[in-house]
Design a protein around this motif. Structure first.
Motif, PDB file in Angstrom:
ATOM      1  N   ASP A  84      27.601 -43.138  -2.911  1.00 27.32           N
ATOM      2  CA  ASP A  84      27.299 -41.795  -3.422  1.00 27.32           C
ATOM      3  C   ASP A  84      26.509 -41.893  -4.732  1.00 27.32           C
ATOM      4  OD1 ASP A  84      29.185 -38.787  -3.471  1.00 27.32           O
ATOM      5  OD2 ASP A  84      27.601 -39.296  -4.872  1.00 27.32           O
ATOM      6  N   ALA A 105      20.448 -35.012  -2.514  1.00 24.17           N
ATOM      7  CA  ALA A 105      21.632 -34.570  -1.772  1.00 24.17           C
ATOM      8  C   ALA A 105      21.186 -33.773  -0.561  1.00 24.17           C
ATOM      9  CB  ALA A 105      22.563 -33.739  -2.651  1.00 24.17           C
ATOM     10  N   GLU A 110      26.919 -30.532   3.147  1.00 25.35           N
ATOM     11  CA  GLU A 110      27.697 -30.305   1.924  1.00 25.35           C
ATOM     12  C   GLU A 110      28.190 -28.862   1.913  1.00 25.35           C
ATOM     13  OE1 GLU A 110      28.621 -32.214  -0.507  1.00 25.35           O
ATOM     14  OE2 GLU A 110      27.281 -33.950  -0.537  1.00 25.35           O
ATOM     15  N   PHE A 115      29.802 -27.999  -3.420  1.00 29.19           N
ATOM     16  CA  PHE A 115      28.583 -28.661  -3.877  1.00 29.19           C
ATOM     17  C   PHE A 115      28.044 -27.994  -5.137  1.00 29.19           C
ATOM     18  CE2 PHE A 115      23.925 -29.028  -3.877  1.00 29.19           C
ATOM     19  CZ  PHE A 115      23.818 -30.415  -3.960  1.00 29.19           C
TER      20      PHE A 115
ATOM     21  N   GLU B 110      36.386 -30.401   2.521  1.00 26.39           N
ATOM     22  CA  GLU B 110      35.511 -31.553   2.234  1.00 26.39           C
ATOM     23  C   GLU B 110      35.104 -32.204   3.553  1.00 26.39           C
ATOM     24  OE1 GLU B 110      34.276 -32.785  -0.482  1.00 26.39           O
ATOM     25  OE2 GLU B 110      35.500 -32.093  -2.156  1.00 26.39           O
ATOM     26  N   LEU B 114      31.298 -37.598   4.130  1.00 26.71           N
ATOM     27  CA  LEU B 114      30.808 -37.646   2.752  1.00 26.71           C
ATOM     28  C   LEU B 114      31.945 -37.855   1.762  1.00 26.71           C
ATOM     29  CD1 LEU B 114      28.178 -34.781   2.998  1.00 26.71           C
ATOM     30  CD2 LEU B 114      27.699 -37.183   2.513  1.00 26.71           C
ATOM     31  N   ARG B 118      32.436 -40.809  -0.991  1.00 21.37           N
ATOM     32  CA  ARG B 118      32.593 -40.545  -2.425  1.00 21.37           C
ATOM     33  C   ARG B 118      33.810 -41.286  -2.974  1.00 21.37           C
ATOM     34  NH1 ARG B 118      33.503 -34.980  -2.908  1.00 21.37           N
ATOM     35  NH2 ARG B 118      31.663 -34.924  -1.585  1.00 21.37           N
TER      36      ARG B 118
END
Lengths: 472, 472
Positions: A84, A105, A110, A115, B110, B114, B118
């Protein structure tokens, strides 16, 4: 008066970004990408060289066209593993004062509420030094990683992206008024509720009813970068982008691209001075021309052009593993969408527009493991080449691709920056203010003509929070 | 031999966490929460005091039950604005060596691919010091911020969460074998593709087909914290949690809770030594008892108990703004689910189980702007109280709630830590290794009995990547 060049370092939170194989060089430190001190040191180096920013690419998926699977990308470390990029920003911001951070991004996956908060947090923690490179993704592997059989079709991705932007603008620009935070110890009032607005968004793709979680950050909306080159991508860029990236298609090709793009944006109501244009360059510099050429040869010995084919395969859709080194890749043997790509590859290899290119010819064009032809020379030669590039193509500056890192940036700073400064084409100190102010000369917020600024007006309406707005 | 206490600082990326109003105190620095140096300095302070970790709460929504809207929360700064906690980790990791970071993240919104990356990135950058406090959210405002009319019902949230965990375990534990990364400069091979596995997850809620983007981080799966107290929440915790948080319900209430919880977990196959238990405490310490009491009185003058009611309203579903100060809140006047909560509030106010509580009585229980009754005293008194708490309730340690910050932690470190050390109940140096090793004594990876470890086995299967797995 000719403008000062804009300059970003172009990197990625990974071992192999665009100059594949160079992580093998004994002086290369890219394998330290999981070490936060590596990134902090890089940021400090770039700030010493008055770089405008560190631009971090990202790819949320694997390149799996070459050989029909991800094995080749894994084997050579072609943008995988890839960590990330966003979480690096605060640590680098903590050891710098001015350097900007352009974070790629992919908005397609997201969730916009979280985000938007993450970006606001980064803009706060970097004191207004955040840029966002808006991408929508193109890899099927990204789609499958999110439970979809294949990628959303191209134009619809941008329709979704427009809706996404409309939503996040409201969170960033329209939820909290500039004077919403009082933070008054005497009364104990932190926020004036009447200056905070509940955003209600009912778009075709995204719906939300919420107050933004973050108070206004220095820039509110991060500086917006974009790299759309298709007709639909250009319409998106015309609407949103404050800075655009163009692929490096050689000096002439890039000059043509700039002309086309500037024309398209002009037609969409964006005069050339309303956005910044950047393209990628790769530089190998020595104290003199001989040292530069020796260094280049040394780098080239460690590069893996084959690995660059893996990335090119996913970018073009052509599985180069299916061709013998000297077997012509004939445009007419391939799908319609791919034919023009092969023709342009053939042209760049010196063939006519109908010629076929071979894998061997492609490899010969990637001596440092990537598609960009490096500028190799003495400090004077490199400085002159950069200025020629800027003046001939009309770009405002460059993303400098990392080769052997951080050596490539240290060399550039020690050797090339002083020449550019002496020529009056590079700043000798940072301008004050946020990234937007530094790069565009205005700010800290979006200019009034930007569509994101329209969301701002809302806070001038009769204030409310948590209840339906009175109809005007 | 009595165990050494575990100790976290309990904080949030916000102005007002659990001791509302104290941001107004002239020595309080919480308003610097957007300054990365503030967080780095806090991390260094905590490491000087050998704290196990900094535990960061989060709430992805606003408290809007009190008064039927978010105005009261905004006005007093009750966990709003609230910035992203995760992005603070690398910057704090860069200035510390041992301190752990417990990050609250609501998995409900979430995207797992991703999110998993993270977390892996944070575990890399902190060299294995990441903990994840798994929450599923409960606020309707969070649901509306993600385009849903209201919150998913409680038990289904945990069903989703089980599916989510099954997916991320495969990414963290099963996608890359320990020996997948070769990073061999001579051959140019970074990864051995045959040691990387494509995860294929077809769960009831989540689907994915992907290779994890990150190479294995020190802990792979971050240390897992959880705080479920319902029957379904306890089943989830029994399955996943390596450490659990209990609400502070007073000394006796917490002791009972520990007993019940330990019994439930035992029934689910988790003996008491297979997890750590923590509860929250609030401490005001002075060099002597008089100084402590003066400090407490000074703090209390800045606190806003009314603001704590705003948080309690969302936690209980009771809109306290609808009651006059001395109007009894009668359990039988409220919905069935809420009755037991009111009864427990009434009991803690000294009434019998059928008594009604008043707002004035609730406020009197929140002298420092929160529901936790602070321990106030000299260093010896505080140390004795902490040990009594641990020994009487059976918890392993505490999350120390911030009051006036960072003063409260500095005081604790300078005054209380040496007493606990002298009593042999607090470490005098950090144990080596990752957060998991430090807190649980094993690691760096999940123990073999943990369900997440089952995902690990997969890499021992015939290797492949990017292609359907051979049927066993």
């Amino acid at each position: 008066m000719p403008r000062e060049l804009l300059l970003n370092a172009f990197d990625m939170n990974t071992v192999g970004h665009l100059a594949h194989g160079l992580w093998r060089h004994p002086r290369d430190q890219a394998r330290r990408y999981t070490d936060i001190h590596y990134w902090q040191s890089l940021a400090q180096t770039l700030e010493r060289g008055l770089f405008d920013g560190l631009f971090l690419a990202d790819a949320v998926g694997l390149y799996d066209v070459y050989g029909g699977g991800p094995e080749a990308a894994l084997e050579a470390g072609v943008q995988v593993p890839a960590n990330d990029p966003a979480v690096l920003v605060p640590a680098m911001a903590a050891v710098t004062q001015h350097l900007g951070f352009g974070i790629t991004a992919n908005l397609s996956h997201e969730p916009p509420y979280l985000f938007a908060r993450r970006m606001s947090t980064l803009d706060h923690l970097s004191q207004g030094r955040l840029g966002w490179n808006i991408v929508t993704g193109f890899l099927d592997s990204t789609a499958r990683a999110h439970g979809q059989p294949s990628q959303t079709r191209h134009d619809e991705r941008y329709d979704r992206a427009d809706d996404y932007m409309a939503l996040v603008y409201q969170l960033w620009e329209g939820s909290w008024a500039d004077d919403a935070v009082l933070a008054d110890p005497a009364s104990g009032q932190y926020t004036r509720p009447e200056r905070v607005r509940t955003v209600r968004h009912q778009g075709p793709y995204y719906q939300l009813e919420a107050i933004h979680l973050s108070e206004p950050s220095p820039q509110r909306t991060p500086l917006l970068f974009q790299a759309g080159a298709s007709a639909r991508g250009l319409r998106f860029a015309a609407r949103h982008a404050e800075a655009l990236f163009l692929p490096n298609q050689g000096l002439q090709g890039t000059a043509q691209l700039v002309q086309q793009l500037a024309g398209s944006l002009q037609a969409e109501g964006r005069p050339r001075d309303s956005y910044r244009l950047l393209t990628s360059l790769e530089v190998v510099v020595g104290r003199d021309a001989d040292e530069a050429r020796d260094k280049y040869a040394d780098y080239a010995r460690h590069a893996r052009p084959q690995a660059a084919l893996v990335q090119l395969a996913s970018a073009t859709g052509i599985d180069f593993s299916r061709y013998a080194p000297d077997e012509p890749i004939r445009p007419d043997s391939l799908g319609e969408g791919i034919q023009s790509i092969v023709r342009s590859l053939a042209q760049s290899a010196g063939h006519g527009p109908d010629g076929a290119v071979t894998v061997r010819e492609l490899l010969a064009q990637m001596p440092l493991g990537g598609r960009i032809n490096p500028i190799v020379g003495s400090p004077d030669e490199v400085a002159a080449a950069l200025l020629h590039w800027a003046d001939h193509t009309g770009v405002d500056g460059f993303n400098l691709v990392r080769t052997v890192t951080p050596e490539c940036f240290v060399d550039f700073i020690d050797l090339v920056v002083p020449r550019l400064q002496a020529l009056g084409r590079y700043k000798t100190a940072y301008a004050p203010g946020t990234l937007r102010e530094k790069l565009t000369g205005h700010g800290p917020h979006l200019p009034a003509a930007h569509p994101g600024a329209q969301a701002r007006q809302a806070t001038a309406c009769p204030p409310h929070a948590g209840r339906p707005a009175p109809r005007p």
